[in-house]
Design an enzyme around this catalytic site. Structure first.
Site, short mmCIF file in Angstrom:
data_model
loop_
_atom_site.label_atom_id
_atom_site.label_comp_id
_atom_site.label_asym_id
_atom_site.label_seq_id
_atom_site.Cartn_x
_atom_site.Cartn_y
_atom_site.Cartn_z
N TRP A 1 0.87 -1.19 0.00
CA TRP A 1 0.00 0.00 0.00
C TRP A 1 0.90 1.24 0.00
O TRP A 1 1.81 1.33 0.85
CB TRP A 1 -0.86 -0.05 1.26
CG TRP A 1 -1.87 1.05 1.39
CD1 TRP A 1 -2.78 1.44 0.45
CD2 TRP A 1 -2.08 1.88 2.54
NE1 TRP A 1 -3.55 2.46 0.95
CE2 TRP A 1 -3.15 2.75 2.22
CE3 TRP A 1 -1.49 1.96 3.79
CZ2 TRP A 1 -3.63 3.70 3.12
CZ3 TRP A 1 -1.97 2.90 4.69
CH2 TRP A 1 -3.03 3.76 4.36
N ASP B 1 -0.58 -5.53 9.28
CA ASP B 1 -1.59 -4.55 8.92
C ASP B 1 -2.79 -5.35 8.43
O ASP B 1 -2.72 -6.02 7.40
CB ASP B 1 -1.05 -3.64 7.80
CG ASP B 1 -2.07 -2.59 7.36
OD1 ASP B 1 -3.19 -2.58 7.90
OD2 ASP B 1 -1.72 -1.78 6.47
N ALA C 1 -6.56 -4.87 7.37
CA ALA C 1 -7.56 -3.85 7.05
C ALA C 1 -8.77 -4.42 6.31
O ALA C 1 -9.72 -3.69 6.03
CB ALA C 1 -6.92 -2.74 6.20
N LYS D 1 -13.35 -0.93 6.44
CA LYS D 1 -13.93 -1.71 5.35
C LYS D 1 -14.93 -2.73 5.88
O LYS D 1 -16.05 -2.81 5.40
CB LYS D 1 -12.82 -2.43 4.58
CG LYS D 1 -11.54 -1.62 4.35
CD LYS D 1 -11.70 -0.59 3.27
CE LYS D 1 -10.67 0.46 3.09
NZ LYS D 1 -9.34 0.52 3.42
C1 LMR Z 1 -6.96 1.94 -0.73
O1 LMR Z 1 -5.88 1.33 -0.75
O2 LMR Z 1 -7.53 2.33 -1.75
C2 LMR Z 1 -7.64 2.17 0.60
O3 LMR Z 1 -6.87 1.62 1.62
C3 LMR Z 1 -7.97 3.58 0.81
C4 LMR Z 1 -6.78 4.43 1.10
O4 LMR Z 1 -6.83 5.15 2.10
O5 LMR Z 1 -5.82 4.40 0.34
#
Ligand code: LMR
Length: 394
Positions: free
Chosen positions: A127, A208, A210, A243
């Site tokens: 991410w 992590d 999520a 989420k």
């Molecule tokens: C994403 O990866 O799209 C989500 O986790 C939202 C974000 O905050 O980036």
């Protein structure tokens, strides 16, 4: 003084969201930011959450502060959800935070305070906010290979070879489930092998999580987290409720830190409390309270789990439909992995130019690395998207 500021590169997920908003074509399709959408493109408030909200409105008599680390009921219901019975509760320290991102931030500061020399190892890719936040705090970092670009599956051998460079006291960041951005996940055996390796290195796992409940179900999605929690003396977990409870804007996240001794647990708890005070004082309570109400009431919990399961299986159907349609449209098995991946995202393995063509010529929005949000699909748009993908790779 502000003239001296340096221009900041925008986060690529947020940048794309802005481009999508500004696009006036009514055929536009948003496969960008990770927000769940139903078949009509809405992000509904989950039924159990709405009911809890009504109850809370009737029952809540004060808005006075709770505690710097948030409410104890939130800690314990979330510890049950994430950890099951993997670890004794007296080894846990907590801090409620503004969203899962807030939990990551507090964990990074905790690492920096406890062990300034520690290197944090991240998957490549991960991410994008992971490396951005780590860099912003000046914490040393390294990456480990994660994805085989040919197959879009986990490149496990290279991942393990890279992790061989981990030193004692380093921190290894892993996605608990539903890897973002790839959708490719470790199987149970691989989780075991990663645990063996990190344990042998004397490193600390940092999970992590999520998207619990979006992949293979609530407990299967916690498999790796629980496996590690049962084995490691020290571990860090950033859990997000954005989420799986659909409470995105309420900013509902939790740090769970596992320590080896009562003394260390007490010190960790004190540090987390102090970090909350220093960074934002009291964490938001509304979302955390709704989550606690849902998790601790049998009726609400059943309703939530049923809806979450519908969300999960709906995304699996869309994955299968897209994989089948792409198979026909491209006359190849190149995209079969889409059906095997889990979670909200997969990477298609398209070039940035092909992704750009999808946006400019077909009004289809996905992140530049070809990550798409499965929940942005619906049965009507799958054929349209599949044809467009077949066109741009021709
Ligand atoms: C994403 O990866 O799209 C989500 O986790 C939202 C974000 O905050 O980036």
């Amino acid at each position: 003084m502000f003239e001296t500021l340096k221009e900041q590169a925008p986060d690529k997920i947020m940048l794309l969201a802005g481009l999508y908003r500004a696009d006036e074509r009514d055929t536009k399709i948003d496969l960008g930011v990770g927000v769940y959408k139903d078949a009509k493109g809405n992000t509904p408030i989950m039924r159990a959450v709405k009911t809890a909200e009504k109850q809370l409105w009737e029952q809540e008599t004060t808005k006075k502060y709770v505690a710097l680390i948030g409410d104890g009921g939130f800690h314990s219901t979330m510890a049950d959800l994430v950890l099951g019975d993997a670890v004794a509760r007296d080894r846990l320290a907590f801090a409620a935070t503004p969203g899962g991102t807030g939990a990551i931030r507090q964990i990074l500061e905790l690492i920096k305070a406890a062990s300034p020399e520690a290197t944090i190892w991240m998957s490549n890719p991960t991410w994008p906010n992971h490396p951005a936040m780590i860099k912003n705090l000046g914490i040393p970092s390294q990456t480990y290979s994660y994805l085989d670009p040919q197959t879009q599956e986990v490149s496990f051998d290279t991942m393990m070879a890279d992790l061989d460079g981990v030193k004692a006291g380093d921190v290894v960041l892993l996605h608990g489930c539903c890897h973002n951005p790839t959708g490719a996940n470790l199987n149970k055996e691989q989780w075991g092998a990663v645990a063996d390796l990190i344990e042998a290195k004397g490193a600390v796992p940092f999970i992590d999580i999520a998207y619990q409940g979006f992949g293979d179900g609530l407990s299967d999605d916690a498999y790796g987290t629980r496996l590690l929690a049962a084995r490691f003396p020290e571990m860090l977990i950033a859990a997000s409720c954005s989420k799986n409870f659909g409470v995105y804007r309420e900013r509902t996240g939790l740090v769970i830190a596992i320590s080896a001794t009562p003394k260390a647990t007490k010190l960790t708890q004190g540090m987390l409390s102090s970090l909350n005070r220093l960074n934002f004082s009291f964490p938001p309570d509304h979302g955390a309270r709704l989550v606690t109400m849902v998790l601790s009431d049998d009726t609400l919990r059943t309703e939530w789990q049923t809806e979450l399961e519908d969300v999960r299986t709906g995304m699996l159907k869309l994955r299968q439909q897209l994989a089948d349609t792409l198979r026909q449209d491209t006359n190849s098995d190149r995209f079969d992995f889409v059906a095997n991946h889990r979670g909200m995202f997969s990477r298609l393995g398209l070039s940035p130019e092909q992704v750009e063509r999808l946006r400019t010529e077909y009004a289809i929005y996905m992140i530049g690395d070809s990550r798409f949000n499965v929940a942005g699909l619906n049965s009507t748009t799958v054929p349209v998207i599949s044809k467009a993908i077949a066109d741009v790779i021709r």
